[in-house]
Design a protein around this motif. Structure first.
Motif, short mmCIF file in Angstrom:
data_model
loop_
_atom_site.label_atom_id
_atom_site.label_comp_id
_atom_site.label_asym_id
_atom_site.label_seq_id
_atom_site.Cartn_x
_atom_site.Cartn_y
_atom_site.Cartn_z
N ILE A 1 0.59 -1.28 0.07
CA ILE A 1 -0.05 0.07 -0.12
C ILE A 1 0.93 1.18 -0.02
N GLU A 2 0.91 2.00 -0.98
CA GLU A 2 1.55 2.98 -1.24
C GLU A 2 0.94 4.41 -0.73
N GLY A 3 1.74 5.38 0.19
CA GLY A 3 1.09 6.60 0.43
C GLY A 3 1.45 7.40 -0.16
N HIS A 4 0.45 8.44 -0.83
CA HIS A 4 1.02 9.69 -1.64
C HIS A 4 0.33 10.75 -1.33
N CYS A 5 0.90 12.07 -1.59
CA CYS A 5 0.42 13.16 -1.24
C CYS A 5 0.40 14.47 -2.54
N ASP A 6 -0.21 15.34 -2.18
CA ASP A 6 0.14 16.29 -3.10
C ASP A 6 1.42 17.06 -2.89
N GLU A 7 1.75 18.02 -3.91
CA GLU A 7 2.95 18.65 -3.87
C GLU A 7 3.18 19.72 -2.81
N ARG A 8 1.97 20.08 -2.03
CA ARG A 8 2.17 21.11 -1.05
C ARG A 8 2.86 20.71 0.21
N GLY A 9 3.65 21.24 0.96
CA GLY A 9 4.41 20.90 2.06
C GLY A 9 5.63 20.38 1.69
N THR A 10 6.78 20.20 2.79
CA THR A 10 7.90 19.65 2.61
C THR A 10 8.10 18.12 2.26
N ASN A 11 9.02 17.93 1.61
CA ASN A 11 9.55 16.40 1.51
C ASN A 11 9.28 15.59 2.66
N GLU A 12 9.94 16.05 3.66
CA GLU A 12 9.80 15.21 4.79
C GLU A 12 8.33 15.23 5.43
N TYR A 13 7.66 16.22 5.37
CA TYR A 13 6.34 16.24 6.04
C TYR A 13 5.36 15.29 5.07
N ASN A 14 5.54 15.51 3.77
CA ASN A 14 4.75 14.51 2.68
C ASN A 14 4.97 12.91 3.15
N LEU A 15 6.16 12.77 3.12
CA LEU A 15 6.76 11.21 3.50
C LEU A 15 5.98 10.71 4.75
N ALA A 16 6.07 11.58 5.64
CA ALA A 16 5.38 10.99 6.90
C ALA A 16 3.86 11.09 6.83
N LEU A 17 3.14 11.99 5.94
CA LEU A 17 1.68 12.00 5.80
C LEU A 17 1.46 10.81 4.86
N GLY A 18 2.32 10.64 3.97
CA GLY A 18 1.78 9.38 2.97
C GLY A 18 1.99 8.19 3.74
N GLU A 19 2.94 7.88 4.85
CA GLU A 19 3.05 6.82 5.64
C GLU A 19 1.69 6.46 6.46
N ARG A 20 1.26 7.70 7.04
CA ARG A 20 0.22 7.57 7.81
C ARG A 20 -1.00 7.21 7.00
N ARG A 21 -1.28 7.70 5.89
CA ARG A 21 -2.11 7.26 4.84
C ARG A 21 -2.43 5.71 4.45
N ALA A 22 -1.07 5.40 4.11
CA ALA A 22 -0.72 3.92 3.92
C ALA A 22 -1.21 2.92 5.18
N ALA A 23 -0.76 3.49 6.10
CA ALA A 23 -1.23 2.96 7.47
C ALA A 23 -2.78 2.75 7.90
N ALA A 24 -3.10 3.90 7.67
CA ALA A 24 -4.73 3.82 7.78
C ALA A 24 -5.44 3.03 6.93
N ALA A 25 -4.96 2.57 5.77
CA ALA A 25 -5.43 1.73 4.88
C ALA A 25 -5.27 0.31 5.17
N LYS A 26 -4.10 -0.07 5.64
CA LYS A 26 -3.66 -1.24 6.11
C LYS A 26 -4.53 -1.59 7.41
N ASP A 27 -4.33 -0.50 8.40
CA ASP A 27 -5.26 -1.08 9.56
C ASP A 27 -6.66 -1.38 9.33
#
Length: 193
Positions: free
Chosen positions: A118-144
């Motif tokens: 499950i890949e987590g993706h974000c739009d381009e707004r926000g820093t790279n680090e923030y978007n990587l963390a947000l993408g991980e939370r999105r993938a984790a929410a789907a997995k859970d």
């Protein structure tokens, strides 16, 4: 009376010709040249067994048994294991995301041989680090959520790409909303049973 008699004779001649033409002819035979007739004994009759018919091949099963790239193409073309989308700066599952995940869970439970990333993706707004963390939370929410529906966690892996792999490159909300997603990709086939 001669005319009537001539007609009668003419009619009789026509009927005679027709009957003669329809008579069976005797079949012509080849002249006997003194050759002896050779006969070959016929083979003993055997009961012929019908061929076993192969079970019809289900094209879906053939595709799912093939390489993973073809499996993923098939899934995408048929709307199976679909993406779930998120609101801006959120990793909470919307109602339509839960509905999509329920359909994904049904498919995964029907096909326990597959492992999914499950890949987590974000739009381009926000820093790279923030978007990587947000993408991980999105993938984790789907997995859970899939886990709560009975899909074994051992079959699911998460990976965040943040903003690095956008689905849409345009500027603006219609495009950005397509990039905020959890994407499903079959990445393995395990031994079942």
């Amino acid at each position: 009376m001669t005319l009537a008699r001539n007609r009668w004779l003419l009619a009789l001649a026509v009927v005679s010709l027709v009957v003669a033409g329809c008579a069976k002819k005797k079949p012509q035979t080849a002249p006997d040249l003194g050759a002896s007739t050779v006969t070959t004994p016929s083979a003993p009759t055997e009961e012929v067994q019908p061929r076993e018919q192969a079970e019809p091949v289900d094209p879906t099963q053939a595709i799912l048994a093939g390489d993973l790239a073809r499996v993923n193409e098939y899934l995408a073309a048929n709307g199976l294991l679909g993406d779930v989308y998120f609101d801006f700066d959120k990793a909470d599952l919307r109602d339509e995301a839960r509905s999509r995940l329920a359909r994904n869970a049904d498919w995964l439970k029907a096909h326990p041989e597959f492992e999914v990333t499950i890949e987590g993706h974000c739009d381009e707004r926000g820093t790279n680090e923030y978007n990587l963390a947000l993408g991980e939370r999105r993938a984790a929410a789907a997995k859970d959520y899939l886990g709560s529906l009975g899909v074994a966690a051992s079959r699911l892996r998460t990976l965040s790409y943040g903003e690095e792999r956008p689905q849409c490159m345009d500027q603006g909300e219609p495009c950005w909303s397509r990039n905020r997603r959890a994407h499903f990709l079959v990445t393995g086939r395990g031994n079942v049973g």
